[in-house]
Design an enzyme around this catalytic site. Structure first.
Site, PDB file in Angstrom:
ATOM      1  N   CYS A  51      -2.275 -14.558  -3.549  1.00  0.00           N
ATOM      2  CA  CYS A  51      -1.979 -15.020  -2.186  1.00  0.00           C
ATOM      3  C   CYS A  51      -2.140 -16.540  -2.114  1.00  0.00           C
ATOM      4  O   CYS A  51      -2.233 -17.102  -1.031  1.00  0.00           O
ATOM      5  CB  CYS A  51      -2.858 -14.313  -1.165  1.00  0.00           C
ATOM      6  SG  CYS A  51      -4.610 -14.596  -1.410  1.00  0.00           S
ATOM      7  N   ARG A  58       0.848  -1.202   0.000  1.00  0.00           N
ATOM      8  CA  ARG A  58       0.000   0.000   0.000  1.00  0.00           C
ATOM      9  C   ARG A  58       0.878   1.245   0.000  1.00  0.00           C
ATOM     10  O   ARG A  58       0.589   2.225  -0.690  1.00  0.00           O
ATOM     11  CB  ARG A  58      -0.926  -0.002   1.218  1.00  0.00           C
ATOM     12  CG  ARG A  58      -1.936  -1.128   1.166  1.00  0.00           C
ATOM     13  CD  ARG A  58      -2.914  -1.060   2.333  1.00  0.00           C
ATOM     14  NE  ARG A  58      -3.694  -2.286   2.351  1.00  0.00           N
ATOM     15  CZ  ARG A  58      -3.768  -3.120   3.381  1.00  0.00           C
ATOM     16  NH1 ARG A  58      -3.153  -2.842   4.510  1.00  0.00           N
ATOM     17  NH2 ARG A  58      -4.490  -4.222   3.291  1.00  0.00           N
TER      18      ARG A  58
HETATM   19  N1  SAH Z   1      -7.051  -5.906  -1.076  1.00  0.00           N
HETATM   20  C1  SAH Z   1      -7.587  -6.135   0.255  1.00  0.00           C
HETATM   21  C2  SAH Z   1      -7.659  -7.601   0.601  1.00  0.00           C
HETATM   22  C3  SAH Z   1      -8.442  -8.423  -0.385  1.00  0.00           C
HETATM   23  S1  SAH Z   1      -9.127  -9.884   0.257  1.00  0.00           S
HETATM   24  C4  SAH Z   1      -6.784  -5.358   1.271  1.00  0.00           C
HETATM   25  O1  SAH Z   1      -5.786  -4.711   0.910  1.00  0.00           O
HETATM   26  O2  SAH Z   1      -7.141  -5.391   2.457  1.00  0.00           O
HETATM   27  C5  SAH Z   1     -10.113 -10.419  -1.061  1.00  0.00           C
HETATM   28  C6  SAH Z   1     -11.418  -9.654  -1.213  1.00  0.00           C
HETATM   29  O3  SAH Z   1     -12.001 -10.072  -2.440  1.00  0.00           O
HETATM   30  C7  SAH Z   1     -12.487  -9.893  -0.156  1.00  0.00           C
HETATM   31  O4  SAH Z   1     -12.904  -8.668   0.366  1.00  0.00           O
HETATM   32  C8  SAH Z   1     -13.652 -10.563  -0.897  1.00  0.00           C
HETATM   33  O5  SAH Z   1     -14.927 -10.113  -0.451  1.00  0.00           O
HETATM   34  C9  SAH Z   1     -13.405 -10.104  -2.301  1.00  0.00           C
HETATM   35  N2  SAH Z   1     -13.892 -10.982  -3.377  1.00  0.00           N
HETATM   36  C10 SAH Z   1     -13.778 -12.331  -3.475  1.00  0.00           C
HETATM   37  N3  SAH Z   1     -14.227 -12.754  -4.677  1.00  0.00           N
HETATM   38  C11 SAH Z   1     -14.623 -11.647  -5.351  1.00  0.00           C
HETATM   39  C12 SAH Z   1     -15.170 -11.419  -6.652  1.00  0.00           C
HETATM   40  N4  SAH Z   1     -15.380 -12.437  -7.499  1.00  0.00           N
HETATM   41  N5  SAH Z   1     -15.456 -10.161  -6.999  1.00  0.00           N
HETATM   42  C13 SAH Z   1     -15.241  -9.121  -6.171  1.00  0.00           C
HETATM   43  N6  SAH Z   1     -14.717  -9.276  -4.930  1.00  0.00           N
HETATM   44  C14 SAH Z   1     -14.420 -10.521  -4.528  1.00  0.00           C
END
Ligand code: SAH
Length: 395
Positions: free
Chosen positions: A339, A210
């Site tokens: 991840c 970030r």
């Molecule tokens: N980038 C975030 C962490 C991401 S975790 C950070 O910096 O904190 C993954 C996220 O993807 C979760 O919030 C989940 O709700 C979302 N997610 C999972 N599958 C998805 C999809 N098909 N479309 C949109 N969001 C999705």
């Protein structure tokens, strides 16, 4: 109680890898209970390590110590906690208002033990039979080196099932945490719900990435798409760095609500837009609407949980990255992550290269990103390296 390995199976332990797989065991003497301490010996009786017995798991034992003189007791857990805190202190992460990972399981010599600390509150996951067996002592050890107002358990993960352990969540020590805990990350205030959030509540592993994103933002100009935004971390940092527009996209309405509250809390609401839906579909829709961005962040959930899912996962990475690249203006940047532990940096790079080719765009690798250093990876434990990212400059 002894676990004797088959001939020729001692190599990984000699290299200090902390797992013993069921297939490498020749004999077990006695009947160790789940989590009980066992001595791990080579086929000819040489002492290799001391660890915790996990009768239900394919990882049948996890090493607490490679030192024959180190007993498995309160003192060991205290020593591990001190050393874990020492690293985070040296990294400058332990300000009272900060959040950081205090203990990163195998990588900190405590297999199956994750402890994240959010501005005075600790949240733990106890993911192995050994961690479960010594939970009280581990909580005490963490609290003695880093006193927490409350220590909350979030052992409600799939991984516990493989260890034959039920999901568990609740207070282990001290006071009940508030519904939302406020913490700071590089000048941004964040809110975490440690009861309902993912993992222990937040993705602390992306802290450095970030910060890196901020360097790509042109104040007053950059338009940023933050797909899979969860509590909005990347987007908030982009907005704080002066991005003109930030689209926060997630399929979870709760996550977007959290992202919105955090934006308001930081006075960054004006730059942010929220998009609720499936990223694969929403990115297509954005493209059809002619939207374009200067920076696209793709931080999807784990697409591959097992080796068997890797092929399909690579297809999904290729798809989502093609869509992300298509939304970039010429000269724009893609920050893309995986991840999935089973997807190596090389595999991710390959999938992204195919995605760029599918989109008919050339791109250069500006940087490679990884999990933040409070998630440092044991050199003898490559499994600890799960999060990898790629930064592309797309022509
Ligand atoms: N980038 C975030 C962490 C991401 S975790 C950070 O910096 O904190 C993954 C996220 O993807 C979760 O919030 C989940 O709700 C979302 N997610 C999972 N599958 C998805 C999809 N098909 N479309 C949109 N969001 C999705």
């Amino acid at each position: 109680m002894d676990v004797v390995l088959q001939r020729g199976r001692e190599g990984s332990l000699l290299r200090r890898h902390p797992w013993v797989f069921s297939g490498s065991i020749a004999v077990v003497t006695g009947r160790p209970a789940p989590g009980e301490t066992v001595e791990i010996l080579s086929h000819d009786g040489e002492w290799l390590a001391r660890g915790a017995w996990s009768p239900e798991s394919q990882i049948r034992a996890r090493v607490w110590t490679f030192d024959p003189d180190e007993a498995v007791d309160e003192v060991l857990f205290r020593r591990r906690a001190e050393s874990a805190l020492g690293l985070r202190r040296a990294l400058g992460l332990t300000e009272p208002s900060a959040a950081f990972r205090l203990c990163n399981a195998e990588n900190d010599g405590l297999p199956g033990v994750i402890v994240d600390h959010y501005a005075g509150w600790s949240v733990g996951q106890f993911l192995s039979a050994g961690a479960e067996r010594w939970k009280t002592q581990i909580v005490d050890a963490c609290n003695s080196v880093l006193p927490a107002r409350g220590f909350f358990e979030r052992s409600d993960t799939d991984g516990r099932r493989k260890e034959g352990l039920p999901a568990k969540a609740g207070l282990l020590a001290g006071a009940e945490p508030p519904q939302l805990i406020e913490y700071q990350q590089l000048g941004i205030k964040q809110l975490v719900d440690v009861r309902r959030g993912h993992k222990t509540g937040a993705y602390l592993d992306q802290a450095e990435s970030r910060a890196y994103l901020r360097t790509l933002i042109k104040p007053g100009a950059s338009e940023v798409l933050n797909a899979f935004c969860y509590s909005g971390g990347f987007g908030l940092h982009a907005a704080a760095a002066g991005a003109a527009r930030v689209v926060q996209l997630d399929q979870s309405a709760d996550a977007l609500e959290g992202a919105r509250s955090a934006a308001e809390l930081n006075g960054l609401g004006a730059a942010c837009e929220y998009l609720h839906g499936d990223a694969f579909r929403e990115l297509r829709t954005l493209r059809e609407k002619g939207r374009a961005f200067d920076v696209v962040v793709l931080d999807p959930p784990k697409f591959a949980s097992t080796a068997a899912q890797v092929e399909r996962a690579l297809g999904a990475y290729r798809d989502i990255n093609r869509l992300g690249i298509q939304l970039l203006r010429p000269g724009g940047c893609l920050l893309t992550f995986s991840c999935s532990g089973n997807v190596s940096a090389e595999l991710l790079t390959g999938a992204v290269a195919e995605a760029a080719a599918d989109a008919g765009r050339s791109a250069r690798i500006l940087n490679r990103l990884r999990q933040a250093p409070d998630h440092a990876v044991g050199l003898s434990y490559p499994e600890g390296e799960y999060l990898k990212g790629l930064v592309l400059l797309v022509d």
